[in-house]
Write a protein that holds these residues in place. Structure first.
Motif, PDB file in Angstrom:
ATOM      1  N   SER A 104       0.822  -1.218   0.000  1.00 43.05           N
ATOM      2  CA  SER A 104       0.000   0.000   0.000  1.00 43.05           C
ATOM      3  C   SER A 104       0.851   1.262   0.000  1.00 43.05           C
ATOM      4  N   ALA A 105       2.034   1.213   0.621  1.00 47.53           N
ATOM      5  CA  ALA A 105       2.900   2.396   0.653  1.00 47.53           C
ATOM      6  C   ALA A 105       3.364   2.769  -0.750  1.00 47.53           C
ATOM      7  N   VAL A 106       3.572   1.766  -1.593  1.00 51.73           N
ATOM      8  CA  VAL A 106       3.935   2.012  -2.994  1.00 51.73           C
ATOM      9  C   VAL A 106       2.687   2.354  -3.791  1.00 51.73           C
ATOM     10  N   ARG A 107       1.658   1.576  -3.585  1.00 52.13           N
ATOM     11  CA  ARG A 107       0.427   1.683  -4.378  1.00 52.13           C
ATOM     12  C   ARG A 107      -0.192   3.077  -4.291  1.00 52.13           C
ATOM     13  N   ASP A 108      -0.153   3.664  -3.117  1.00 50.45           N
ATOM     14  CA  ASP A 108      -0.800   4.962  -2.919  1.00 50.45           C
ATOM     15  C   ASP A 108      -0.069   6.104  -3.610  1.00 50.45           C
ATOM     16  N   GLN A 109       1.134   5.831  -4.126  1.00 52.08           N
ATOM     17  CA  GLN A 109       1.922   6.888  -4.766  1.00 52.08           C
ATOM     18  C   GLN A 109       2.111   6.647  -6.264  1.00 52.08           C
ATOM     19  N   LEU A 110       1.252   5.843  -6.850  1.00 50.28           N
ATOM     20  CA  LEU A 110       1.397   5.510  -8.266  1.00 50.28           C
ATOM     21  C   LEU A 110       0.378   6.277  -9.104  1.00 50.28           C
ATOM     22  N   PRO A 111       0.809   7.302  -9.827  1.00 55.31           N
ATOM     23  CA  PRO A 111      -0.130   8.075 -10.653  1.00 55.31           C
ATOM     24  C   PRO A 111      -0.860   7.216 -11.679  1.00 55.31           C
ATOM     25  N   ALA A 112      -0.156   6.241 -12.256  1.00 57.73           N
ATOM     26  CA  ALA A 112      -0.791   5.404 -13.279  1.00 57.73           C
ATOM     27  C   ALA A 112      -1.947   4.612 -12.694  1.00 57.73           C
ATOM     28  N   LEU A 113      -1.783   4.171 -11.461  1.00 55.57           N
ATOM     29  CA  LEU A 113      -2.845   3.403 -10.818  1.00 55.57           C
ATOM     30  C   LEU A 113      -4.028   4.305 -10.482  1.00 55.57           C
TER      31      LEU A 113
END
Length: 269
Positions: A104-113
């Motif tokens: 989640s720490a990575v996921r929350d910072q992914l503009p593409a996602l």
């Protein structure tokens, strides 16, 4: 298990797979030549018909197969090794991406996602394990990643999950050529087509030539894939990757081995 540990495990699995494939290639080479030598030694003592009668059941057929493999320089076998290894590389990159998406720490910072539009009901209707594989497939479609040449297929999606970065020029060129060769093997029945000629203009191939993959070439392709996986796992750790910094040969050396024109194709019979 942390994301970094997961990614290290994913890389280790692929590297072990490649090592096993290379061991298998060596075993097939050695086994075929052993069978050939046994038959040749027996022929030195008896007539061919007597040898064929006296060989253990099934060994005569295997001896014929060994002769064909050796005459062909094991090219069909090598080609299939490249097909399988590229598929394993695709799966490995997918595993890296899913590992990133699960954090989640990575996921929350992914503009593409954040920009990705997917049916919420379908997302929620899947298990936790399935969701991120499903999201990844949508990301890949949005990027048309599979249609991109060489490592572009992977870099287009790795960048979306915070695993993008610079690729050594020689490594990029090597994997561009490996994928072009893989595509011709997979989609053109192992024969040279115009797309392969356009991708590799310096190789002196003609349409209809039979693609020939030699031993050094298949090993260079496999090691090049391993080097790329090693590069990605360095990105995951946040550590610097240096060409030739691991036990594998440098990308420059692998590329020069792979590109030898005499090892690429044979005229169509």
């Amino acid at each position: 298990m942390s994301r970094t540990q997961r990614n290290a495990g994913i890389a280790a699995f692929f590297l072990e797979h490649v090592a096993e494939v290379i061991d298998m290639i060596d075993l097939v080479h050695g086994g075929a030549r052993t069978v050939q030598n046994i038959r040749a030694q027996l022929l030195g003592l008896r007539s061919e018909s007597a040898v064929d009668r006296e060989l253990p059941e099934g060994l005569g057929v295997r001896a014929d197969t060994a002769e064909r493999l050796i005459r062909d320089d094991f090219s069909v076998f090598h080609s299939n090794c490249i097909l399988g290894a590229w598929g394993a590389l695709e799966a490995t990159v997918d595993d890296f991406c899913v590992s990133q998406l699960k954090d989640s720490a990575v996921r929350d910072q992914l503009p593409a996602l954040q920009a990705l539009k997917v049916p919420l009901g379908e997302f929620l209707g899947r298990s936790e394990e399935e969701r991120w594989d499903w999201v990844l497939e949508h990301l890949k479609v949005s990027r048309s990643s599979v249609l991109k040449p060489g490592v572009g297929q992977f870099e287009s999606i790795l960048g979306d999950v915070n695993l993008g970065g610079k690729v050594d020029d020689d490594l990029r060129k090597l994997l561009f050529e490996v994928k072009a060769l893989r595509n011709a093997i997979a989609h053109r029945g192992g024969k040279v087509d115009q797309r392969l000629i356009d991708a590799l203009p310096g190789w002196g191939m003609a349409i209809g030539d039979r693609i020939h993959v030699g031993y050094e070439q298949v090993v260079a392709a496999l090691l090049g894939m391993s080097v790329y996986v090693d590069l990605v796992v360095h990105r995951s750790r946040g550590t610097e990757w240096q060409p030739g910094g691991s036990s594998a040969p440098s990308p420059q050396r692998l590329l020069s081995t792979f590109e030898r024109p005499e090892a690429i194709s044979q005229p169509r019979p």
